[in-house]
Design a protein around this motif. Structure first.
Motif, PDB file in Angstrom:
ATOM      1  N   HIS A 194       0.676  -1.008  -0.098  1.00  0.00           N
ATOM      2  CA  HIS A 194      -0.146  -0.216   0.338  1.00  0.00           C
ATOM      3  C   HIS A 194       0.903   1.473   0.239  1.00  0.00           C
ATOM      4  O   HIS A 194       0.440   1.619   0.241  1.00  0.00           O
ATOM      5  N   ALA A 195       1.829   0.892  -0.369  1.00  0.00           N
ATOM      6  CA  ALA A 195       2.830   2.471  -0.646  1.00  0.00           C
ATOM      7  C   ALA A 195       3.243   2.925  -1.287  1.00  0.00           C
ATOM      8  O   ALA A 195       3.101   2.484  -2.606  1.00  0.00           O
ATOM      9  N   ALA A 244      -1.606   2.819  10.299  1.00  0.00           N
ATOM     10  CA  ALA A 244      -2.849   2.792  10.624  1.00  0.00           C
ATOM     11  C   ALA A 244      -4.320   4.206   9.755  1.00  0.00           C
ATOM     12  O   ALA A 244      -5.193   3.606   9.316  1.00  0.00           O
ATOM     13  N   GLU A 245      -3.787   5.549  10.692  1.00  0.00           N
ATOM     14  CA  GLU A 245      -4.261   6.498  10.601  1.00  0.00           C
ATOM     15  C   GLU A 245      -4.139   6.445   9.583  1.00  0.00           C
ATOM     16  O   GLU A 245      -5.414   7.492   8.588  1.00  0.00           O
ATOM     17  N   VAL A 246      -3.147   6.252   8.403  1.00  0.00           N
ATOM     18  CA  VAL A 246      -2.968   7.254   6.845  1.00  0.00           C
ATOM     19  C   VAL A 246      -3.509   6.784   6.341  1.00  0.00           C
ATOM     20  O   VAL A 246      -4.361   6.809   5.727  1.00  0.00           O
ATOM     21  N   LEU A 247      -3.844   4.756   6.183  1.00  0.00           N
ATOM     22  CA  LEU A 247      -4.790   4.245   5.119  1.00  0.00           C
ATOM     23  C   LEU A 247      -6.388   4.405   5.571  1.00  0.00           C
ATOM     24  O   LEU A 247      -6.822   4.338   5.172  1.00  0.00           O
ATOM     25  N   ALA A 286      -7.715   7.173   7.061  1.00  0.00           N
ATOM     26  CA  ALA A 286      -7.926   8.494   6.374  1.00  0.00           C
ATOM     27  C   ALA A 286      -8.725   8.654   4.520  1.00  0.00           C
ATOM     28  O   ALA A 286      -8.799   9.258   4.268  1.00  0.00           O
ATOM     29  N   GLU A 287      -7.446   7.779   4.320  1.00  0.00           N
ATOM     30  CA  GLU A 287      -7.784   7.238   2.438  1.00  0.00           C
ATOM     31  C   GLU A 287      -9.113   6.238   1.818  1.00  0.00           C
ATOM     32  O   GLU A 287      -8.583   6.344   0.827  1.00  0.00           O
ATOM     33  N   GLY A 288      -9.375   6.363   3.244  1.00  0.00           N
ATOM     34  CA  GLY A 288     -10.305   4.632   2.739  1.00  0.00           C
ATOM     35  C   GLY A 288     -10.107   3.501   2.277  1.00  0.00           C
ATOM     36  O   GLY A 288     -10.688   2.796   1.735  1.00  0.00           O
ATOM     37  N   VAL A 289      -9.146   3.130   2.357  1.00  0.00           N
ATOM     38  CA  VAL A 289      -8.011   1.777   2.820  1.00  0.00           C
ATOM     39  C   VAL A 289      -9.157   0.497   3.003  1.00  0.00           C
ATOM     40  O   VAL A 289      -9.387   0.918   4.388  1.00  0.00           O
ATOM     41  N   SER A 290      -8.981  -0.834   2.449  1.00  0.00           N
ATOM     42  CA  SER A 290      -9.830  -1.307   3.198  1.00  0.00           C
ATOM     43  C   SER A 290      -9.575  -1.620   4.405  1.00  0.00           C
ATOM     44  O   SER A 290      -8.665  -1.522   5.156  1.00  0.00           O
ATOM     45  N   ALA A 339     -14.300   0.112  15.873  1.00  0.00           N
ATOM     46  CA  ALA A 339     -15.648  -0.044  14.441  1.00  0.00           C
ATOM     47  C   ALA A 339     -14.535  -1.171  13.393  1.00  0.00           C
ATOM     48  O   ALA A 339     -14.887  -1.152  12.390  1.00  0.00           O
ATOM     49  N   VAL A 340     -13.556  -0.390  13.233  1.00  0.00           N
ATOM     50  CA  VAL A 340     -12.860  -1.013  12.119  1.00  0.00           C
ATOM     51  C   VAL A 340     -12.441  -2.571  12.704  1.00  0.00           C
ATOM     52  O   VAL A 340     -12.258  -3.251  11.431  1.00  0.00           O
TER      53      VAL A 340
END
Length: 931
Positions: A279-280, A340-343, A345-349, A370-371
């Protein structure tokens, strides 16, 4: 190398030069300087060497001092270095004494250069301390006119506008700048050939060059890994090699990380890449490292030029693994949490974000919980139960409100059920406490009821069912659906509790439409067509034609409607409706879709039902394999009351094939008493009853069959006749020579089954023939055969054909008996059971001593039957009941049954009527002692 040789050849008393070489980590800068040293020695030049160290860049003259350790350095020059080191450190801003000492050193080195060619080489000059850097720069500016050749290696890229303190060397007049790039393939080949030989080099060249990126350090590391693996293989022949013979081992991993230890900016970059993995992206790396895009692009470019990355990614998984292993625990956790925060925020799975949250290990906040809950549900639907459980365990550590605590406990209950239902007991206790406090939602209560009934805890299940009676909206389709599903489960696991459930809306057709929906789903999965009764109608469920299928089946859609437990119920409903072919196809499709390792309980349950299907189809060997496998997949205590399912199949299959001892072994398995209050217990009792019947214990069989009656009557299912307990009872009455009772029981079974052709009706007619006068048997058996031909139960058909074949000799119609008798033994109709020795007789000839079982295997001096067994068998062949035999011989009924069991096994007979012919053979030609 050629340019250095040229520079050295041109050097003279008043002609020198400066060379600055740039290369990334692991590109072989130090190795190249070693070759320079060898070339200088061959040319007769004096070679003075030093290395800059990051850990010493605040130690005055630490780099220059190293020159004194070079062999051959004249004493005058050595003394100049010592004076610089001892007295050249400035004592204040205005102290310029070190400048004079630097001039003394330069003069001393110039004097050496006038006598002999002189090379001053500094590796990693960017790490030289400030005073050493000033001294080296002072020397470099005078090198061209003094005859000194200076060579320095640097890390930073040149000519891209990035100013640092080493670039002053580039401004020295005449400075030659070069870049050290990774080794080309030809150089890698040369290295491999020199150390591993030409043949191995040819095999490893492509993978080594690809994985190392041409980095000399990594090439050498791979060579060492290969040699270590070769030594290990020599000690243990057959040890597997890596891809195409390449071994990427610990040496490679250590070397990869070591190349970066002195480059903290580059190391942090690869660490971020390792954490983000697939995911980089440049933008995400920048957010994770808090760096601008230009700087980040430059660092990635330098790593690529060094051969450590390719297109911004690792060249081999071992490189990423090495970077992650070298990360400290706190630093690794922090990177994962920021990722985790970055991903997120970008709507990654959610599953990807959950992976980073779990790697971070910190107690999640509300958004993190929730995640984790969403990820656990998705992972469970995909079959990754272990990771789903990890998500839920982490979420459970958070300080949750009651609704979220219930969701987590419910998730744990569902996930643990897939592994071992018994492991979910702590979660059940939590949910029961919430329910008793009046705060549990209906969905959780339905799950509780299922689990409690699975383990026979009917009292607590009744408590949960009472809780369901609280006001609910019968018009809510989800409520109706859950209630219908729970009703189905209760009907199977505890029919006595059915009246306690809330009544369905009488105006709603939820039950019928749900059945139709599930059966339609089953047809889609198994790609078949099924006509099954639903309520008061027949439903033709269309499937997909096999030949029209353009590819593999799509994956199951996760969700509450088509969960795995509902698929299991759908499978059972197909069995109840007698659709064996469709049930077989659905069972196969479900097992193909289930992950075998992650969900042993799921696989065990489906294999158990699949085994029963095979048994009904007459595939006894397949049934044994499937049921035994199911039994091994789940711990004994995890089966609950459902353990009766695989056990019943194993007992029935072994009994059908004459392996009575094997069947008895499975009957010794401990089963919970609560099992006998479920339909699973009914299956078990029927299987045990048939085993008793086959081993000459009709009274024990009768007890088991009639014990089914109370619960079977409470099981308000239109398909309860599939148990066959009445048919079994009738067979027991036949064995006890009570045909009137047998006929009455079979007639009740036929009335319950109805006129629809099915294997249940066919089997009932077969037993009715055995209880009827000889003149009526053939017609009944032919009708049974006709009906069973329409079903897929080869075992029942083989028995009916066998009985039909046997019905003729007694009537004097030997020729008419041949067709059905031979058909019963054709592969398409007979079961997988090995033929009984009694079955070696054919209707074309009377039975002879050759038909006797085990006669040739018994020792000559030992009779086939003992005296006690012979006496009991003789009385049984006369039609006496077990109780009459016991009174006649002054023994107990139990002893009679034991003797008959051994007689039946030794003679391989199933009925008392067959004993007469065998006893006649034994007394007329064998070793049977006469009275």
């Amino acid at each position: 190398m050629a340019e250095f040789g040229e520079l050295l050849a041109e050097a003279g008393p008043h002609r020198g030069g400066v060379m600055a070489l740039h290369g990334g980590p692991g590109t072989g800068k130090t190795t190249l300087l070693g070759r320079f040293r060898e070339h200088a020695a061959e040319s007769g030049a004096l070679y003075l060497a030093a290395t800059g160290f990051r850990s010493e860049n605040d130690v005055p003259f630490a780099t220059i001092e190293q020159l004194t350790h070079s062999s051959g350095m004249p004493e005058e020059a050595r003394a100049a270095v010592h004076r610089l080191w001892e007295d050249g450190v400035p004592r204040g801003a205005s102290d310029r004494g070190h400048v004079e000492r630097m001039r003394d050193l330069t003069s001393a080195l110039e004097a050496v250069a006038r006598e002999t060619p002189l090379v001053v080489a500094v590796d990693d000059a960017q790490y030289a301390d400030e005073l050493s850097r000033s001294c080296l720069l002072h020397l470099a500016r005078r090198a061209q006119s003094s005859g000194i050749v200076m060579v320095m290696t640097l890390d930073r890229p040149m000519g891209e506008g990035h100013l640092d303190r080493t670039e002053e060397f580039l401004l020295v007049p005449g400075c030659r700048v070069g870049a050290i790039t990774p080794l080309p393939e030809a150089e890698v080949r040369r290295l491999l050939e020199s150390r591993l030989g030409a043949d191995t080099a040819a095999e490893l060249l492509a993978p080594v060059h690809r994985v190392s990126g041409g980095s000399p350090a990594l090439v050498y590391a791979l060579i060492r890994d290969h040699r270590a693996a070769a030594r290990k293989a020599a000690q243990a022949p057959g040890a597997p090699a890596g891809e195409r013979g390449l071994v990427v081992g610990e040496t490679f991993e250590r070397t990869y990380v070591a190349r970066l230890k002195h480059h903290p900016q580059l190391l942090s970059c690869v660490r971020a890449l390792a954490v983000l993995d697939r995911h980089a992206t440049p933008a995400r790396l920048g957010q994770l490292l808090d760096r601008g895009p230009e700087r980040l692009a430059m660092e990635v470019r330098e790593l690529e030029l060094a051969g450590l990355l390719e297109d911004g990614a690792f060249r081999h998984p071992a490189a990423r693994r090495a970077v992650l292993k070298a990360l400290g625990g706190d630093e690794c956790a922090g990177l994962h949490l920021r990722a985790a925060e970055v991903l997120r925020a970008e709507g990654v799975s959610v599953t990807t974000v959950a992976e980073h949250l779990m790697a971070g290990g910190a107690i999640p906040d509300e958004a993190g919980v929730a995640v984790l809950l969403r990820a656990s549900r998705q992972l469970l639907a995909e079959g990754d139960v272990d990771t789903s459980l990890r998500c839920l365990r982490l979420a459970d550590r958070a300080g949750l409100e009651e609704p979220q605590r219930v969701e987590v406990a419910l998730g744990l209950l569902g996930a643990l059920w897939c592994v071992n239902p018994a492991a979910a007991e702590p979660e059940v206790s939590r949910l029961m406490s919430v329910m008793r406090a009046g705060a549990l939602n209906a969905r959780a209560v339905h799950a509780l009821v299922t689990w409690l009934l699975w383990f026979g805890r009917t009292k607590e299940a009744g408590e949960a069912i009472t809780y369901l009676e609280q006001p609910h909206d019968p018009r809510d389709p989800r409520t109706r659906e859950r209630l219908a599903a729970t009703r189905t489960i209760v009907a199977h696991l505890s029919p006595a509790l059915l009246p306690e459930l809330p009544e369905p809306d009488p105006l709603s057709d939820t039950r019928d439409t749900m059945s139709a929906a599930y059966l339609e789903h089953a047809a889609h999965m198994s790609r078949g067509r099924s006509r099954v009764p639903v309520g008061d109608i027949d439903l033709l469920v269309p499937g997909h034609d096999e030949e029209d299928s353009g590819g593999t089946l799509p994956p199951p859609v996760p969700g509450p409607r088509y969960s795995w437990d509902r698929d299991a119920i759908t499978l059972i409903e197909l069995l109840q409706h007698g659709d064996l072919p469709q049930a077989e196809r659905l069972g196969t499709a479900l097992l193909d879709r289930l992950p075998g390792e992650g969900s042993p309980a799921r696989v065990a349950i489906f294999r158990s039902v699949h085994a029963y299907i095979a048994l009904q189809r007459g595939e006894t060997a397949t049934a044994v394999t499937r049921a035994a496998t199911a039994l091994e997949l789940l711990p004994h205590h995890g089966w609950g009351v459902v353990i009766g399912s695989p056990l019943a199949t194993l007992v029935a299959a072994h009994t059908a094939t004459g392996r009575f001892d094997e069947a008895a072994r499975y009957l010794e398995y401990p089963v919970p008493e609560e099992m006998f209050h479920s339909t699973v217990g009914l299956f078990y009792l029927v299987a045990r009853g048939h085993h008793s019947l086959a081993t000459g214990r009709p009274y024990a069989a009768l007890n088991d069959f009639t014990a089914c009656a109370p619960l079977a009557e409470r099981w308000h299912s239109p398909s309860r006749h599939l148990l066959g307990w009445r048919t079994g009872t009738a067979e027991a009455y036949v064995a006890l020579d009570e045909p009137a009772r047998a006929r009455a029981m079979v007639e009740r079974e036929l009335a319950d089954v109805g006129p629809r052709p099915s294997r249940f009706r066919g089997n009932a007619l077969r037993v009715l023939a055995a209880a009827s006068p000889p003149a009526e048997r053939e017609q009944l058996l032919r009708e049974a055969v006709r009906i069973l031909r329409l079903s897929d139960s080869r075992l029942a058909l083989a028995r009916a054909l066998d009985d039909l074949g046997r019905s003729h000799p007694g009537n004097g119609h030997d020729q008419e008996s041949r067709p059905p008798w031979h058909e019963a033994r054709e592969p398409g109709h007979r079961s997988e059971a090995p033929a009984s020795p009694w079955m070696t007789w054919t209707p074309s000839r009377p039975r002879t001593t050759a038909d006797l079982p085990a006669a040739t295997s018994a020792p000559a001096d030992k009779p086939l039957l003992s005296d006690a067994e012979r006496r009991v068998a003789a009385l049984a062949s006369e039609g006496k009941s077990n109780r009459q035999i016991a009174r006649h011989l002054y023994i107990t009924v139990s002893t009679v049954e034991q003797h008959l069991t051994r007689v039946y096994r030794k003679l391989s007979v199933r009925r008392r009527a067959e004993l007469t012919q065998f006893l006649g053979l034994l007394s007329n030609g064998m070793d049977f002692p006469a009275d």
